[in-house]
Design an enzyme around this catalytic site. Sequence first.
Site, PDB file in Angstrom:
ATOM      1  N   PRO A  89      -7.684   7.452  -1.257  1.00 21.12           N
ATOM      2  CA  PRO A  89      -8.913   8.112  -0.792  1.00 21.12           C
ATOM      3  C   PRO A  89      -8.974   9.583  -1.221  1.00 21.12           C
ATOM      4  CG  PRO A  89      -7.837   6.932   1.018  1.00 21.12           C
ATOM      5  CD  PRO A  89      -6.863   6.970  -0.122  1.00 21.12           C
ATOM      6  N   GLU A 116       0.826   4.347   5.612  1.00 21.36           N
ATOM      7  CA  GLU A 116      -0.072   5.510   5.667  1.00 21.36           C
ATOM      8  C   GLU A 116      -0.176   6.194   4.313  1.00 21.36           C
ATOM      9  OE1 GLU A 116      -1.160   4.247   8.748  1.00 21.36           O
ATOM     10  OE2 GLU A 116      -2.025   6.175   8.258  1.00 21.36           O
ATOM     11  N   ARG A 154     -14.323  -5.975 -17.943  1.00 20.44           N
ATOM     12  CA  ARG A 154     -15.663  -6.264 -18.457  1.00 20.44           C
ATOM     13  C   ARG A 154     -15.972  -5.485 -19.727  1.00 20.44           C
ATOM     14  NH1 ARG A 154     -19.059  -8.416 -15.189  1.00 20.44           N
ATOM     15  NH2 ARG A 154     -20.845  -7.434 -16.147  1.00 20.44           N
ATOM     16  N   ASP A 169     -25.212  -3.778 -20.555  1.00 24.25           N
ATOM     17  CA  ASP A 169     -26.002  -2.679 -21.136  1.00 24.25           C
ATOM     18  C   ASP A 169     -26.800  -1.965 -20.057  1.00 24.25           C
ATOM     19  OD1 ASP A 169     -26.733  -4.612 -24.123  1.00 24.25           O
ATOM     20  OD2 ASP A 169     -24.945  -3.569 -23.402  1.00 24.25           O
TER      21      ASP A 169
HETATM   22  N1  LIG Z   1     -11.087   4.652  -1.493  1.00 18.80           N
HETATM   23  C1  LIG Z   1     -10.020   4.200  -2.155  1.00 18.80           C
HETATM   24  O1  LIG Z   1      -9.981   4.104  -3.391  1.00 18.80           O
HETATM   25  C2  LIG Z   1      -8.839   3.787  -1.342  1.00 18.80           C
HETATM   26  C3  LIG Z   1      -7.617   3.582  -1.945  1.00 18.80           C
HETATM   27  C4  LIG Z   1      -6.520   3.201  -1.172  1.00 18.80           C
HETATM   28  C5  LIG Z   1      -6.707   3.041   0.204  1.00 18.80           C
HETATM   29  N2  LIG Z   1      -5.695   2.691   1.018  1.00 18.80           N
HETATM   30  C6  LIG Z   1      -4.298   2.756   0.619  1.00 18.80           C
HETATM   31  C7  LIG Z   1      -3.872   4.208   0.635  1.00 18.80           C
HETATM   32  C8  LIG Z   1      -3.511   4.807  -0.571  1.00 18.80           C
HETATM   33  C9  LIG Z   1      -3.117   6.151  -0.575  1.00 18.80           C
HETATM   34  C10 LIG Z   1      -3.075   6.887   0.597  1.00 18.80           C
HETATM   35  C11 LIG Z   1      -3.445   6.298   1.784  1.00 18.80           C
HETATM   36  C12 LIG Z   1      -3.828   4.952   1.832  1.00 18.80           C
HETATM   37  N3  LIG Z   1      -4.164   4.326   3.052  1.00 18.80           N
HETATM   38  C13 LIG Z   1      -3.223   3.330   3.486  1.00 18.80           C
HETATM   39  C14 LIG Z   1      -3.722   2.624   4.714  1.00 18.80           C
HETATM   40  O2  LIG Z   1      -4.093   3.538   5.701  1.00 18.80           O
HETATM   41  C15 LIG Z   1      -5.116   4.415   5.280  1.00 18.80           C
HETATM   42  C16 LIG Z   1      -4.689   5.208   4.088  1.00 18.80           C
HETATM   43  N4  LIG Z   1      -7.916   3.235   0.768  1.00 18.80           N
HETATM   44  C17 LIG Z   1      -8.975   3.609   0.025  1.00 18.80           C
END
Ligand SMILES: NC(=O)c1ccc(NCc2ccccc2N2CCOCC2)nc1
Length: 246
Positions: A89, A116, A154, A169
């Site tokens: 995220p 986490e 793709r 396209d």
């Molecule tokens: N938006 C995205 O690309 C996306 C990608 C992964 C993801 N989660 C794996 C994750 C990966 C990294 C850090 C925290 C976390 N999480 C683990 C579970 O707890 C919350 C945080 N979430 C959303």
Amino acid sequence: MRIDVVTLFPDLVNCVSGCGVTGRAVERGILDLHCWNPRDYTEDRHRTVDDRPYGGGPGMVMKVEPLRRAIHDARQADTVPPLVVYMSPQGRRLDQDAVQRLADLPRLILIAGRYEGIDERLVELEVDEEWSIGDYVLSGGELAAMVVIDACARLLPGALGDEDSAQQDSFMTGLLDCPHYTRPEVYEGRGVPQVLLGGHHAEIERWRRKQALGRTWQRRPDLLEHRVLDEADQRLLDEYRRELAD
Ligand SMILES: NC(=O)c1ccc(NCc2ccccc2N2CCOCC2)nc1
């Protein structure tokens, strides 16, 4: 293109190689997909891949060593140097341009975090780029990695039959897609735009372009903000907006 995924859930990620465009790309040897499970790189009896966070707080953090060993083996599996991408995220927002850039690379290693997240020292030591598929939290990085795999597949030459490339396209233009229709011609009293039934290809193309421009203007004006429309497109958009007003 070769993609290696470091994940605690290889069975989940491998679903992409079982069906659809991605499945066909793997089958045709256009996409080479491999998974590496950090749990296979643990040395303790309990096969521990996570531990409690320093500083306290809820949940667990993925340990560096099992991830590092898995990434090391993934790197060594092919002589081609990979770009190592961490799905999180906190990453940059993925868009079609970013996908095109990733799909042009010969090799990717995608790291899917669970718990986490992962120990920051792994990010510092192994990760080249951090990417996010959107501003929301998933239980793990696997679905984000599968989105990247699908979006890249793709774009690989030969992955899409001709019947799909038209679809490709319309999105490549940076505009939203036009509406689509197929049989029956009337459904619950709702018909199909006459222009699509007439077989006049120039008129059909014009209508589709006008719909793409109009829908983009209505739903995602941000996509038009940094775009200078040529005279023809501007005229189509004006026509769309006039028809809305009628
Ligand atoms: N938006 C995205 O690309 C996306 C990608 C992964 C993801 N989660 C794996 C994750 C990966 C990294 C850090 C925290 C976390 N999480 C683990 C579970 O707890 C919350 C945080 N979430 C959303």
